[in-house]
Write a protein that holds these residues in place. Structure first.
Motif, mmCIF file in Angstrom:
data_model
loop_
_atom_site.group_PDB
_atom_site.id
_atom_site.type_symbol
_atom_site.label_atom_id
_atom_site.label_comp_id
_atom_site.label_asym_id
_atom_site.label_seq_id
_atom_site.Cartn_x
_atom_site.Cartn_y
_atom_site.Cartn_z
ATOM 1 N N UNK A 1 29.005 36.021 47.741
ATOM 2 C CA UNK A 1 28.461 35.723 49.064
ATOM 3 C C UNK A 1 29.583 35.382 50.038
ATOM 4 N N UNK A 2 29.316 35.552 51.309
ATOM 5 C CA UNK A 2 30.252 35.184 52.378
ATOM 6 C C UNK A 2 29.946 33.737 52.784
ATOM 7 N N UNK A 3 30.906 32.841 52.564
ATOM 8 C CA UNK A 3 30.666 31.403 52.684
ATOM 9 C C UNK A 3 31.650 30.771 53.655
ATOM 10 N N UNK A 4 31.165 29.789 54.434
ATOM 11 C CA UNK A 4 32.022 28.921 55.226
ATOM 12 C C UNK A 4 31.827 27.488 54.722
ATOM 13 N N UNK A 5 32.933 26.778 54.524
ATOM 14 C CA UNK A 5 32.911 25.389 54.071
ATOM 15 C C UNK A 5 33.269 24.456 55.215
ATOM 16 N N UNK A 6 32.568 23.329 55.300
ATOM 17 C CA UNK A 6 32.904 22.285 56.272
ATOM 18 C C UNK A 6 32.925 20.955 55.536
ATOM 19 N N UNK A 47 26.983 34.291 55.260
ATOM 20 C CA UNK A 47 25.654 34.260 54.654
ATOM 21 C C UNK A 47 25.225 32.820 54.377
ATOM 22 N N UNK A 48 26.181 31.996 53.954
ATOM 23 C CA UNK A 48 25.890 30.612 53.576
ATOM 24 C C UNK A 48 26.940 29.683 54.164
ATOM 25 N N UNK A 49 26.474 28.508 54.601
ATOM 26 C CA UNK A 49 27.363 27.436 55.043
ATOM 27 C C UNK A 49 27.179 26.248 54.103
ATOM 28 N N UNK A 50 28.281 25.712 53.612
ATOM 29 C CA UNK A 50 28.265 24.481 52.818
ATOM 30 C C UNK A 50 28.873 23.395 53.686
ATOM 31 N N UNK A 51 28.109 22.342 53.985
ATOM 32 C CA UNK A 51 28.545 21.376 54.990
ATOM 33 C C UNK A 51 28.340 19.938 54.531
ATOM 34 N N UNK A 52 29.342 19.110 54.795
ATOM 35 C CA UNK A 52 29.241 17.671 54.558
ATOM 36 C C UNK A 52 28.434 17.049 55.696
ATOM 37 N N UNK A 53 27.832 15.882 55.453
ATOM 38 C CA UNK A 53 27.067 15.189 56.495
ATOM 39 C C UNK A 53 27.988 14.398 57.408
ATOM 40 N N UNK A 54 28.825 13.564 56.853
ATOM 41 C CA UNK A 54 29.694 12.694 57.646
ATOM 42 C C UNK A 54 31.014 13.385 57.931
ATOM 43 N N UNK A 55 31.258 13.661 59.215
ATOM 44 C CA UNK A 55 32.468 14.360 59.617
ATOM 45 C C UNK A 55 33.016 13.742 60.900
ATOM 46 N N UNK A 76 19.136 33.130 60.092
ATOM 47 C CA UNK A 76 19.466 33.906 58.909
ATOM 48 C C UNK A 76 20.578 33.317 58.070
ATOM 49 N N UNK A 77 21.311 32.341 58.626
ATOM 50 C CA UNK A 77 22.387 31.694 57.877
ATOM 51 C C UNK A 77 21.795 30.623 56.965
ATOM 52 N N UNK A 78 22.108 30.702 55.686
ATOM 53 C CA UNK A 78 21.642 29.696 54.719
ATOM 54 C C UNK A 78 22.527 28.454 54.819
ATOM 55 N N UNK A 79 21.952 27.300 54.534
ATOM 56 C CA UNK A 79 22.690 26.040 54.684
ATOM 57 C C UNK A 79 22.514 25.173 53.439
ATOM 58 N N UNK A 118 24.520 26.842 40.785
ATOM 59 C CA UNK A 118 23.125 27.286 40.710
ATOM 60 C C UNK A 118 22.411 27.031 42.035
ATOM 61 N N UNK A 119 22.645 25.851 42.618
ATOM 62 C CA UNK A 119 22.021 25.531 43.907
ATOM 63 C C UNK A 119 22.516 26.470 44.994
ATOM 64 N N UNK A 120 23.803 26.758 44.987
ATOM 65 C CA UNK A 120 24.366 27.665 45.986
ATOM 66 C C UNK A 120 23.748 29.052 45.863
ATOM 67 N N UNK A 121 23.625 29.548 44.652
ATOM 68 C CA UNK A 121 23.031 30.874 44.436
ATOM 69 C C UNK A 121 21.565 30.883 44.880
ATOM 70 N N UNK A 122 20.850 29.803 44.590
ATOM 71 C CA UNK A 122 19.432 29.731 44.942
ATOM 72 C C UNK A 122 19.256 29.731 46.463
ATOM 73 N N UNK A 123 20.067 28.920 47.132
ATOM 74 C CA UNK A 123 19.994 28.861 48.595
ATOM 75 C C UNK A 123 20.409 30.199 49.204
#
Length: 214
Positions: A1-6, A47-55, A76-79, A118-123
């Motif tokens: 998947x195409x992912x962006x991390x924050x 496709x997916x963004x993985x993001x922290x809450x406190x930034x 359309x972007x998964x979070x 597993x959670x990332x794949x599911x999302x």
């Protein structure tokens, strides 16, 4: 998947970049604040963004508010949200809308690499992945009378497992009952929560979450 991390922790951010790359995912950008996240999403169309809450800058809820902005403007972007705690106000808003392609994990889940992946794949596939503790805390938030009071103990247990994004088969394994028994619990709780005629995957999660903002 195409992912962006924050993620503002450089150590965790670089660790996630390496982990995702090793699993065959393409990390388009890895940023340290919410403003950079929104800009990166606009520039790279992940496709997916993985993001922290406190930034930065206040280290309160910038990441989660950025996730809500992304969902509003780019549905359309998964979070997948990662946090050390449950930010109840914005978590409720995030999880009370369309929850297809949404997840919320506590950071100690990242230590369990298999659970995180597993959670990332599911999302990423358009499903939902909610940490059990997140579900429990959001349920505890509601003190007024609600339809959940009509559920039996088994139906409520089924509902909590559904809210984590589990299938009926996985719920049956967790509860040590047959899949047909789980199906009966699911049908019963849909009736009691007046969701029998709703359509789509999201009703399974919204059975728990739809009332949280009321």
């Amino acid at each position: 998947m195409r992912v962006i991390l924050a993620e503002d922790s450089t150590l965790l951010r670089e660790g996630l970049v390496r982990l995702l790359a090793e699993e065959g995912h393409e990390v388009l950008a890895a940023v340290g604040d919410a403003e950079a996240l929104v800009a990166a999403v606009a520039a790279h169309e992940p496709e997916v963004v993985v993001v922290d809450v406190r930034m930065p800058p206040t280290h309160t809820d910038e990441g989660l508010r950025a996730a809500l902005e992304i969902r509003r403007h780019r549905p359309g972007v998964r979070v997948l949200v990662l946090s050390q705690y449950v930010e109840k106000r914005y978590a409720t808003e995030l999880m009370s809308g369309n929850v297809e392609g949404v997840g919320y994990l506590l950071k100690d889940r990242v230590a369990q690499v298999g659970d995180f992946l597993d959670a990332l794949e599911r999302v990423g596939a358009g499903g939902a992945a909610f940490d059990p503790e997140v579900v429990r805390q959001l349920l505890a938030r509601t003190s007024h009378a609600d339809p959940l009071t009509r559920l039996t103990v088994r139906e409520r247990e089924t509902l909590e497992l559904m809210a984590q994004g589990l299938t009926n088969g996985s719920i049956a394994q967790a509860m040590h009952v047959s899949q047909s028994a789980v199906e009966k619990h699911v049908n019963a709780l849909f009736d009691k929560l007046e969701l029998s005629h709703a359509t789509g995957y999201s009703r399974r999660v919204l059975a728990v979450l739809r009332y949280l903002g009321s």
